[in-house]
Design a protein around this motif. Structure first.
Motif, PDB file in Angstrom:
ATOM      1  N   TYR A   5     -19.916 -68.270  93.100  1.00 53.70           N
ATOM      2  CA  TYR A   5     -20.447 -67.147  93.327  1.00 53.70           C
ATOM      3  C   TYR A   5     -21.517 -66.358  93.032  1.00 53.70           C
ATOM      4  O   TYR A   5     -22.290 -65.663  93.359  1.00 53.70           O
ATOM      5  CB  TYR A   5     -19.175 -66.657  92.896  1.00 53.70           C
ATOM      6  N   TYR A   6     -21.861 -67.221  91.788  1.00 50.88           N
ATOM      7  CA  TYR A   6     -22.507 -66.374  90.799  1.00 50.88           C
ATOM      8  C   TYR A   6     -23.888 -67.282  91.336  1.00 50.88           C
ATOM      9  O   TYR A   6     -25.150 -65.944  91.416  1.00 50.88           O
ATOM     10  CB  TYR A   6     -22.911 -66.078  89.633  1.00 50.88           C
ATOM     11  N   ASN A   7     -23.923 -67.804  91.962  1.00 45.93           N
ATOM     12  CA  ASN A   7     -25.639 -68.342  92.387  1.00 45.93           C
ATOM     13  C   ASN A   7     -25.929 -67.277  93.692  1.00 45.93           C
ATOM     14  O   ASN A   7     -26.813 -66.719  93.664  1.00 45.93           O
ATOM     15  CB  ASN A   7     -25.300 -69.500  93.179  1.00 45.93           C
ATOM     16  N   LYS A   8     -24.738 -67.004  94.591  1.00 48.93           N
ATOM     17  CA  LYS A   8     -24.566 -66.753  95.145  1.00 48.93           C
ATOM     18  C   LYS A   8     -25.053 -64.703  95.930  1.00 48.93           C
ATOM     19  O   LYS A   8     -25.983 -64.391  96.138  1.00 48.93           O
ATOM     20  CB  LYS A   8     -22.987 -66.966  96.710  1.00 48.93           C
ATOM     21  N   GLY A  40     -23.150 -67.501  78.461  1.00 47.98           N
ATOM     22  CA  GLY A  40     -22.762 -66.943  79.936  1.00 47.98           C
ATOM     23  C   GLY A  40     -23.758 -65.728  79.603  1.00 47.98           C
ATOM     24  O   GLY A  40     -23.575 -64.259  80.249  1.00 47.98           O
ATOM     25  N   CYS A  41     -25.017 -65.653  79.864  1.00 49.40           N
ATOM     26  CA  CYS A  41     -26.306 -65.266  79.949  1.00 49.40           C
ATOM     27  C   CYS A  41     -26.629 -64.870  81.261  1.00 49.40           C
ATOM     28  O   CYS A  41     -26.995 -63.415  80.716  1.00 49.40           O
ATOM     29  CB  CYS A  41     -27.204 -65.700  78.870  1.00 49.40           C
ATOM     30  N   GLY A  42     -25.837 -65.104  81.903  1.00 49.09           N
ATOM     31  CA  GLY A  42     -26.668 -64.441  83.355  1.00 49.09           C
ATOM     32  C   GLY A  42     -28.149 -64.340  83.449  1.00 49.09           C
ATOM     33  O   GLY A  42     -28.892 -65.463  83.611  1.00 49.09           O
ATOM     34  N   PRO A  43     -29.015 -63.376  84.189  1.00 48.37           N
ATOM     35  CA  PRO A  43     -30.052 -62.492  84.030  1.00 48.37           C
ATOM     36  C   PRO A  43     -30.865 -63.144  82.594  1.00 48.37           C
ATOM     37  O   PRO A  43     -32.009 -61.850  82.139  1.00 48.37           O
ATOM     38  CB  PRO A  43     -30.065 -62.019  85.335  1.00 48.37           C
ATOM     39  N   PHE A  44     -29.779 -62.919  81.906  1.00 46.63           N
ATOM     40  CA  PHE A  44     -30.391 -63.483  79.841  1.00 46.63           C
ATOM     41  C   PHE A  44     -30.894 -61.962  79.951  1.00 46.63           C
ATOM     42  O   PHE A  44     -32.441 -61.775  79.277  1.00 46.63           O
ATOM     43  CB  PHE A  44     -31.475 -64.370  80.372  1.00 46.63           C
ATOM     44  N   ASP A  57     -26.088 -70.562  80.693  1.00 45.68           N
ATOM     45  CA  ASP A  57     -25.302 -70.108  81.548  1.00 45.68           C
ATOM     46  C   ASP A  57     -25.033 -70.893  82.536  1.00 45.68           C
ATOM     47  O   ASP A  57     -26.627 -71.728  82.774  1.00 45.68           O
ATOM     48  CB  ASP A  57     -25.526 -69.284  82.272  1.00 45.68           C
ATOM     49  N   PRO A  58     -23.720 -71.262  83.302  1.00 42.76           N
ATOM     50  CA  PRO A  58     -24.037 -72.653  84.031  1.00 42.76           C
ATOM     51  C   PRO A  58     -24.573 -72.210  85.199  1.00 42.76           C
ATOM     52  O   PRO A  58     -24.665 -72.730  86.559  1.00 42.76           O
ATOM     53  CB  PRO A  58     -22.285 -72.929  84.398  1.00 42.76           C
ATOM     54  N   SER A  59     -25.199 -70.934  85.490  1.00 42.27           N
ATOM     55  CA  SER A  59     -25.673 -70.330  87.436  1.00 42.27           C
ATOM     56  C   SER A  59     -27.006 -70.440  87.144  1.00 42.27           C
ATOM     57  O   SER A  59     -27.950 -69.835  86.657  1.00 42.27           O
ATOM     58  CB  SER A  59     -25.716 -69.257  87.307  1.00 42.27           C
ATOM     59  N   ILE A  60     -28.094 -71.691  87.935  1.00 38.99           N
ATOM     60  CA  ILE A  60     -29.216 -71.844  87.663  1.00 38.99           C
ATOM     61  C   ILE A  60     -29.728 -70.516  88.653  1.00 38.99           C
ATOM     62  O   ILE A  60     -30.726 -69.938  87.749  1.00 38.99           O
ATOM     63  CB  ILE A  60     -29.733 -72.544  88.360  1.00 38.99           C
ATOM     64  N   GLU A  61     -28.885 -69.545  89.350  1.00 37.88           N
ATOM     65  CA  GLU A  61     -30.142 -68.991  89.776  1.00 37.88           C
ATOM     66  C   GLU A  61     -30.271 -67.774  89.383  1.00 37.88           C
ATOM     67  O   GLU A  61     -30.792 -66.757  89.688  1.00 37.88           O
ATOM     68  CB  GLU A  61     -29.587 -68.443  91.743  1.00 37.88           C
ATOM     69  N   LEU A  62     -28.725 -67.304  88.217  1.00 41.63           N
ATOM     70  CA  LEU A  62     -29.124 -66.028  87.683  1.00 41.63           C
ATOM     71  C   LEU A  62     -30.353 -66.316  86.591  1.00 41.63           C
ATOM     72  O   LEU A  62     -30.761 -65.705  86.541  1.00 41.63           O
ATOM     73  CB  LEU A  62     -27.635 -66.282  87.117  1.00 41.63           C
TER      74      LEU A  62
END
Length: 150
Positions: A5-8, A40-44, A57-62
């Motif tokens: 979801y977060y990658n999307k 869980g920094c997302g786009p940091f 963060d586990p989302s590489i895209e974020l």
């Protein structure tokens, strides 16, 4: 929520959440000590507010949305750091997405020197569970979040 979801949503994440997340960062900043880990920094976004910070963060895209080099793709439940590595651990509106909150909190405590700040969105159904796990923490309210501080 699955990481897919977060990658999307990564391409529209800044438009959806940046302003709200920055308000939360400004609110907790006064409680932070140097050598910070943002889980869980997302786009940091926090990298622009603190000098000595690492984001995971586990989302590489974020993570790709941040130009900072101090970021790692990892999960809160298995932090790739030595015990007591950080003066402050922050987790801004991400704990409700962890797959195992209890295990993540155990990891957070392991790598922290005992300054922990966790925010959770007020509408989360996981608040009662989190309150039971963090019963010794100071509880504050921010616009859309509850803030737990140890």
């Amino acid at each position: 929520i699955k990481m897919n979801y977060y990658n999307k949503i990564a391409p529209s994440y800044n438009k959806l959440y940046k302003e709200e997340q920055i308000k939360k960062i400004k609110f907790i900043k006064k409680y932070c000590k140097e050598k910070i880990l943002d889980i869980g920094c997302g786009p940091f976004y926090t990298s622009k507010f603190f000098n000595n910070i690492i984001g995971i963060d586990p989302s590489i895209e974020l993570l790709k949305l941040s130009k900072s080099k101090n970021k790692i793709c990892a999960r809160a439940e298995a932090l790739p750091f030595k015990d007591k590595s950080f003066s402050t651990i922050i987790s801004i509106t991400s704990i409700q997405n962890f797959s195992d909150i209890k295990k993540a909190i155990k990891e957070i405590k392991r790598v922290s020197k005992n300054n922990i700040i966790i925010t959770i969105i007020k509408k989360s159904k996981k608040i009662p569970y989190l309150k039971s796990l963090l019963k010794n923490y100071k509880l504050l309210e921010q616009e859309k979040d509850l803030v737990f501080i140890l």
